[in-house]
Design a protein around this motif. Structure first.
Motif, short mmCIF file in Angstrom:
data_model
loop_
_atom_site.label_atom_id
_atom_site.label_comp_id
_atom_site.label_asym_id
_atom_site.label_seq_id
_atom_site.Cartn_x
_atom_site.Cartn_y
_atom_site.Cartn_z
N THR A 1 1.73 1.90 -3.63
CA THR A 1 0.63 2.23 -4.54
C THR A 1 0.20 3.68 -4.41
O THR A 1 -0.40 4.24 -5.34
CB THR A 1 -0.58 1.32 -4.28
OG1 THR A 1 -1.03 1.49 -2.93
CG2 THR A 1 -0.23 -0.14 -4.51
N ARG A 2 0.51 4.32 -3.28
CA ARG A 2 0.12 5.71 -3.07
C ARG A 2 1.03 6.70 -3.79
O ARG A 2 0.75 7.90 -3.83
CB ARG A 2 0.12 6.05 -1.57
CG ARG A 2 -0.97 5.34 -0.78
CD ARG A 2 -1.13 5.95 0.60
NE ARG A 2 0.03 5.72 1.44
CZ ARG A 2 0.15 4.70 2.29
NH1 ARG A 2 -0.84 3.81 2.37
NH2 ARG A 2 1.22 4.54 3.03
N ASP B 1 0.81 -1.21 0.00
CA ASP B 1 0.00 0.00 0.00
C ASP B 1 0.85 1.27 0.00
O ASP B 1 0.48 2.28 -0.60
CB ASP B 1 -0.94 0.02 1.21
CG ASP B 1 -2.02 -1.04 1.12
OD1 ASP B 1 -2.29 -1.51 0.00
OD2 ASP B 1 -2.57 -1.41 2.17
#
Length: 414
Positions: A46-47, A43
């Motif tokens: 992905t940001r 995560d």
């Protein structure tokens, strides 16, 4: 290849691990036995725009404020140092050592680190670029030094003997274990905690990806790390720490502790050929293995399995395969842990050493994850899909790295 040339075996009396396979050496071993990858969508990656790699192998459920006793300490430590402290605590507990009664001046710490901690520097550089130099953390330098895991272990356990970090990139964990053995043989220490630690952030991912070293199999993360597989396209970054407690066998016996294994031989070489690519013939890796066997007084046919560095890169895997064929003629069973754990960089060889010890104890060799279509140029006897029973009393761990560094450990049953 029969005479030991200069060093005596040292006993491994304790092991500890914090890895993508779980917190604790037993958790890592159980994950390895299943032969399934720990890679997943990250995560934190992905940001961020612009990153082509969105997958990694992270330590699951790790919160330093939960695992470490002091909240201020947890906030001060970088992630890789937190891993190291936790793994060291497990290792000394496993070795039945009590820091309140040992001779601290005779206890050393040697840890390998790959890329230090680029993760901690990114926000500090962002503050500097924004004109906010006064907001830079006073902990930025001490938490990011390559020696941070070493000093934090020493602070946590009160060790006051020889302490230092070693940096041979992805071979650092093996180099640290070899140097720890030397400290015992030279009578500089009576106990040495050693191994490797690593963590990473987006900058590390971006740098490795620019080298085209990482798998971009973002839609199939669990299938991305594929050592020796014909369809491999690069490695997946991992993190964590592995720590071994080393003592002289007679010292362990005197305090009533049985060795889990012996570090019987070590070898190290350099390709001196290319900044990042291995020698295609695997010459440096082969020579490191040969040196470790000679140091241990072992012949190639006595080795029950080889734990490969095998990062899941095209050139690296084939160079190592060539080295194994050169040393052993008929390949011993080979396993490659990075299919499950990803590439732990500075921690990778420490993970492999811990796993090799447990393999000798448990009588089985963990499988290589994602080996569905063996590259015909590899031509090795690779353990895949399920653990393979083994009555072996000797394993060799291989490690290679950017800069042409190569290291090998010969580990035997006590």
């Amino acid at each position: 290849m029969t005479a030991r040339i200069h060093r005596d075996p040292v006993a491994v009396t304790g092991i500890g691990a914090v890895s993508p396979g779980g917190i604790g050496a037993a958790a890592m071993w159980n994950t390895l036995r299943r032969g399934l990858s720990t890679a997943a969508i990250d995560d934190a990656l992905t940001r961020l725009d612009g990153l082509r790699v969105r997958i990694s192998c992270r330590v699951p459920d790790f919160d330093a404020t939960t695992w470490l006793d002091s909240r201020p300490t947890a906030r001060r430590l970088d992630r890789f140092a937190s891993f190291a402290v936790l793994a060291a605590r497990e290792a000394i507990s496993d070795a039945a050592l009590d820091p309140t009664v040992w001779d601290a001046q005779r206890v050393g710490v040697v840890m390998g680190v790959g890329s230090s901690s680029m993760e901690s520097w990114s926000p500090e550089f962002a503050r500097l670029a924004a004109g906010s130099a006064s907001k830079i953390s006073p902990h930025a330098i001490p938490r990011s030094l390559p020696s941070s895991p070493v000093s934090e272990i020493a602070l946590d356990l009160g060790t006051r003997g020889t302490t230092y970090a070693v940096g041979t990139a992805c071979a650092s964990g093996a180099t640290a274990i070899a140097q720890a053995r030397k400290l015992l043989n030279d009578d500089d220490c009576d106990i040495v905690l050693c191994g490797g630690a690593e963590s990473f952030g987006a900058m590390t991912v971006a740098c490795f990806d620019q080298l085209r070293a990482l798998s971009r199999r973002n839609t199939e993360p669990a299938a991305a790390s594929r050592p020796f597989d014909a369809d491999r396209d690069g490695f997946v970054l991992g993190e964590g720490a592995g720590v071994l407690v080393l003592e002289r066998p007679q010292d362990a016996l005197a305090r009533g502790v049985r060795a889990r294994a012996l570090i019987a031989g070590t070898g190290a070489t350099c390709d001196a050929r290319h900044p990042v690519a291995p020698h295609p013939s695997g010459d440096g890796t082969a020579r490191a293995i040969e040196l470790a066997l000679r140091d241990a007084g072992l012949s190639p046919h006595e080795v029950g399995h080889y734990s490969a560095h095998a990062t899941s890169t095209g050139k690296g895997d084939l160079a190592e395969a060539a080295a194994v064929r050169r040393v052993f003629n008929d390949s011993p069973p080979v396993t490659a842990l990075k299919g499950t754990l990803g590439h732990g960089v500075g921690a990778a060889a420490a993970f492999a050493a811990v796993a090799a010890i447990m393999s000798l104890e448990q009588g089985e060799i963990p499988p290589t994850a994602n080996l569905d279509n063996l590259d015909p140029e590899a031509d090795l006897d690779i353990v895949a899909r399920t653990p393979r029973p083994s009555a072996s009393t000797c394993a060799v761990v291989g490690a290679s790295a950017f800069g042409g560094h190569n290291a090998a450990l010969a580990i035997v049953s006590p």
